[in-house]
Design an enzyme around this catalytic site. Structure first.
Site, PDB file in Angstrom:
ATOM      1  N   ASN A 210       0.813  -1.055   0.111  1.00 46.85           N
ATOM      2  CA  ASN A 210      -0.094   0.083  -0.044  1.00 46.85           C
ATOM      3  C   ASN A 210       0.895   1.060  -0.136  1.00 46.85           C
ATOM      4  O   ASN A 210       1.957   1.245  -0.116  1.00 46.85           O
ATOM      5  CB  ASN A 210      -0.997   0.057   1.157  1.00 46.85           C
ATOM      6  CG  ASN A 210      -0.162  -0.231   2.322  1.00 46.85           C
ATOM      7  OD1 ASN A 210       0.484   0.671   3.047  1.00 46.85           O
ATOM      8  ND2 ASN A 210      -0.453  -1.244   3.201  1.00 46.85           N
TER       9      ASN A 210
ATOM     10  N   ASP B 277      -4.821  -6.441   4.634  1.00 45.89           N
ATOM     11  CA  ASP B 277      -5.774  -7.228   5.147  1.00 45.89           C
ATOM     12  C   ASP B 277      -5.916  -8.707   4.204  1.00 45.89           C
ATOM     13  O   ASP B 277      -6.651  -9.665   4.907  1.00 45.89           O
ATOM     14  CB  ASP B 277      -7.276  -6.643   4.752  1.00 45.89           C
ATOM     15  CG  ASP B 277      -7.429  -5.421   5.484  1.00 45.89           C
ATOM     16  OD1 ASP B 277      -7.191  -5.266   6.495  1.00 45.89           O
ATOM     17  OD2 ASP B 277      -7.673  -4.107   4.847  1.00 45.89           O
TER      18      ASP B 277
ATOM     19  N   LYS C  60       9.801 -16.375 -10.451  1.00 50.93           N
ATOM     20  CA  LYS C  60       9.068 -15.374 -11.281  1.00 50.93           C
ATOM     21  C   LYS C  60       7.987 -15.920 -12.034  1.00 50.93           C
ATOM     22  O   LYS C  60       8.006 -16.818 -12.917  1.00 50.93           O
ATOM     23  CB  LYS C  60       9.939 -14.471 -12.192  1.00 50.93           C
ATOM     24  CG  LYS C  60       9.329 -13.253 -12.772  1.00 50.93           C
ATOM     25  CD  LYS C  60      10.125 -12.542 -13.524  1.00 50.93           C
ATOM     26  CE  LYS C  60       9.496 -11.431 -14.584  1.00 50.93           C
ATOM     27  NZ  LYS C  60      10.349 -10.621 -15.267  1.00 50.93           N
TER      28      LYS C  60
ATOM     29  N   PHE D 151      -4.980   2.786  14.525  1.00 54.91           N
ATOM     30  CA  PHE D 151      -5.203   3.966  13.450  1.00 54.91           C
ATOM     31  C   PHE D 151      -6.241   3.494  12.530  1.00 54.91           C
ATOM     32  O   PHE D 151      -6.288   2.295  12.281  1.00 54.91           O
ATOM     33  CB  PHE D 151      -3.899   4.223  12.737  1.00 54.91           C
ATOM     34  CG  PHE D 151      -3.074   5.462  13.393  1.00 54.91           C
ATOM     35  CD1 PHE D 151      -2.810   6.615  12.737  1.00 54.91           C
ATOM     36  CD2 PHE D 151      -2.556   5.229  14.598  1.00 54.91           C
ATOM     37  CE1 PHE D 151      -1.990   7.675  13.044  1.00 54.91           C
ATOM     38  CE2 PHE D 151      -1.982   6.260  15.130  1.00 54.91           C
ATOM     39  CZ  PHE D 151      -1.728   7.505  14.551  1.00 54.91           C
TER      40      PHE D 151
ATOM     41  N   LYS E 160     -14.132   0.246  15.258  1.00 51.97           N
ATOM     42  CA  LYS E 160     -13.041  -0.064  15.422  1.00 51.97           C
ATOM     43  C   LYS E 160     -12.545   0.114  16.986  1.00 51.97           C
ATOM     44  O   LYS E 160     -11.867  -0.967  17.550  1.00 51.97           O
ATOM     45  CB  LYS E 160     -11.677   0.504  14.517  1.00 51.97           C
ATOM     46  CG  LYS E 160     -10.428  -0.033  14.918  1.00 51.97           C
ATOM     47  CD  LYS E 160      -9.655   0.685  13.939  1.00 51.97           C
ATOM     48  CE  LYS E 160      -9.665   0.000  12.610  1.00 51.97           C
ATOM     49  NZ  LYS E 160      -8.312   0.470  11.651  1.00 51.97           N
TER      50      LYS E 160
ATOM     51  N   LYS F 180     -12.298  -3.835  18.871  1.00 49.27           N
ATOM     52  CA  LYS F 180     -10.917  -4.192  19.012  1.00 49.27           C
ATOM     53  C   LYS F 180     -10.214  -3.762  20.434  1.00 49.27           C
ATOM     54  O   LYS F 180      -9.154  -3.858  20.462  1.00 49.27           O
ATOM     55  CB  LYS F 180      -9.985  -3.690  17.719  1.00 49.27           C
ATOM     56  CG  LYS F 180     -10.551  -4.223  16.492  1.00 49.27           C
ATOM     57  CD  LYS F 180      -9.660  -3.819  15.378  1.00 49.27           C
ATOM     58  CE  LYS F 180     -10.418  -4.289  14.027  1.00 49.27           C
ATOM     59  NZ  LYS F 180      -9.139  -4.070  12.858  1.00 49.27           N
TER      60      LYS F 180
END
Length: 403
Positions: free
Chosen positions: A209, A278, A288, A322, A336, A340
Site C-alpha cells: 500500500n 488485509d 518469477k 489507527f 474499531k 478491537k
C-alpha cells in the site's frame, strides 16, 4: 525542572540580544548551569562581560579561543548540553542551521550538539514572513528543532507585527515544559508499528500500500523524546531511522504479528500505526511468474487482524489504533475502538489534501470511549505525534489516579 540542567544559550546578533541578559539570569535563578555562546554581531548589542557575570562562566565567541587545552571547546560545550536555546535567533543563524554551516562558534556548536534545540526567532515582520525564512524554519522543525513563537507588537525597526522575541519568562517556561515532557514516559516501554506490509506474489512482485511509515516513525520519536524505551516494528517505509529507538524490520503482516506478540506482554503503550495488508496470496511462487494467458487470477486469503488480536490479549497495555478512511470516519473509528478494545483510535480521511499516506503532514481526529476527543488540524506529522503523546500521557495519568 531546570535545577542542575546544563543549558547552552546561543545569542545571535539582533537588537533583541539585550533580552538575553534577563533570560540568562532567570535560567540561573531556576538552578540551571548556563553556558553562553555569542556571535560577533551579538557583542555589538550586549557585552560578553554582562553574560559572563550573570552566568558565572566564560562566554564563548571565537571558535579558536580555547580556554581549556584539555578539551575542544565547541565539542565540550555541545556534549555538555541538556538543552540548547538560541535566543534571539536571527534570520541569519536560522539559515546557517538549516544549511549546516559552521563558520563561527555558535553555528559550529549547534552542528555538533545532539541535545534538543529550542529556538526563539526575532526579526523584522517582513523578514519573518519571507519564504526563505519560512522554508528554513520548516526544515529545522522537520529535523526536530522546537520553536517558541515570536510575539506581535512594536518592533525596533518601527514596524508593528510578528517578530518580537518571546519574553524571557516565556522562554524559561518553555524550557521547563520540555524537561517535564522529556520525563513523562520515563520507565515506560512503548511499542510502535509503522509502514506498509509486503505480501509476496513471487520473488520480484508483491502486494502493498501507499504507507510511508512517517507517522509511525514520528510517534516513536515523540515517545523516545519523553524518556520511553521505544521499539519500532517497521515494514516497507521511506522514513529514516531514529536515534535511541530500537528498530525491528519486518516484511509481511505475519512477520509483523509475530514481532509484535513477542514484545506485547512487556509493553506499557502500543501504538499500531502500520498499514497492514488485509489479504495475502494463498500461494507464493518460488520463481518469477511468467506471462501466459490474457488474465491472471490470484486467490487471496485474510491475514490475521493484529490490532484485534492485541485487543483480545490486552492486560493493562494502553492500546492505540489507527484508522485510515475515505468516508464515515467517525462511525468506522468508533466501531474499531469498541470492537478491537482500543483505548484510542486515531482516524484520518486519506482523501483530504495534505493528510494520510506519503505526506509530511496529517489531519487526524482522536477518539476515545466517550467519542471525539480532539481534531488535530493540518500540521507536520511530528507535531501530530507530539499532540497524540500528550493526550496518551494525560489519559494514562488520569486513569492511574482513578485506580
Amino acid at each position: 525542572m531546570l535545577k542542575g540542567k546544563t543549558i547552552v544559550l546561543g545569542i545571535s546578533g539582533g537588537i533583541a540580544a539585550y533580552k538575553a541578559a534577563a533570560l540568562c539570569s532567570k535560567l540561573v535563578q531556576a538552578g540551571a548551569v548556563v553556558r553562553v555562546i555569542m556571535t560577533e554581531s551579538a557583542t555589538k548589542f550586549i557585552t560578553p562581560l554582562t553574560l559572563q557575570t550573570l552566568s558565572r562562566h566564560p562566554v564563548h565567541i571565537d571558535t579558536f579561543h580555547e580556554y581549556d587545552p584539555s578539551v575542544v571547546s565547541h565539542i565540550d560545550i555541545a556534549d555538555s548540553a541538556d538543552l540548547f536555546i538560541v535566543a534571539p535567533a536571527t534570520a541569519n543563524i536560522l539559515a546557517k542551521m538549516a544549511g549546516g554551516l559552521a563558520d563561527d562558534m555558535l553555528s559550529t556548536t549547534l552542528l555538533a550538539t545532539t541535545a534538543q534545540v529550542l529556538v526563539a526567532p526575532a526579526m523584522n515582520v517582513h523578514m519573518y514572513a519571507h519564504p526563505a525564512v519560512e522554508r528554513n524554519m520548516q526544515l529545522l522543525a522537520d529535523r526536530g528543532v522546537r520553536f517558541i513563537e515570536p510575539g506581535t507588537g512594536q518592533l525596533a525597526c518601527g514596524y508593528v507585527g510578528k517578530g518580537r522575541l518571546a519574553e524571557p519568562e516565556d522562554i524559561v517556561h518553555a524550557a521547563g515544559l520540555w524537561f517535564a515532557q522529556s520525563q513523562s514516559l520515563r520507565g515506560k516501554k512503548v511499542l510502535v508499528t509503522a509502514g506498509g506490509t509486503v505480501e509476496r506474489l513471487d520473488p520480484v512482485r508483491y502486494l502493498t500500500n501507499d504507507s510511508s511509515g512517517k507517522m509511525g516513525f514520528s510517534i516513536a520519536e515523540a515517545a523516545a523524546n519523553r524518556g520511553a524505551e521505544v521499539t519500532l516494528i517497521a515494514a516497507r517505509t521511506t522514513a529514516e531511522a531514529i536515534g535511541g529507538v530500537t528498530l525491528v524490520k519486518v516484511e509481511s503482516a505475519e512477520q509483523m504479528l509475530q514481532a509484535v506478540l513477542e514484545r506485547y506482554e512487556d509493553a506499557d503503550i502500543v501504538v499500531k500505526a502500520a498499514a497492514v495488508a488485509d489479504y495475502r496470496p494463498v500461494a507464493v511462487a518460488d520463481k518469477k511468474i511468467k506471462k501466459s494467458d490474457e488474465r491472471l487470477v490470484i486467490e487471496l486469503e485474510r491475514t490475521t487482524d493484529i490490532l484485534q488480536t492485541l485487543g483480545e490479549r490486552k492486560q493493562g497495555q494502553y492500546l492505540v489504533g489507527f484508522a485510515a478512511e475515505t468516508e464515515q470516519m467517525e462511525q468506522y473509528a468508533m466501531d474499531k475502538l469498541h470492537r478491537k478494545h482500543c483505548d484510542l483510535v486515531v482516524a484520518n480521511n486519506v482523501a483530504e489534501a495534505g493528510a494520510g499516506f506519503n505526506h509530511d503532514t496529517n489531519i487526524v481526529s482522536i477518539y476515545g470511549e466517550e467519542g471525539l476527543i480532539e481534531t488535530v488540524p493540518l500540521m507536520q506529522k511530528r507535531q501530530v505525534a507530539d499532540r497524540l503523546l500528550e493526550i496518551i500521557v494525560q489519559r494514562m495519568s488520569a486513569r492511574g489516579a482513578g485506580e
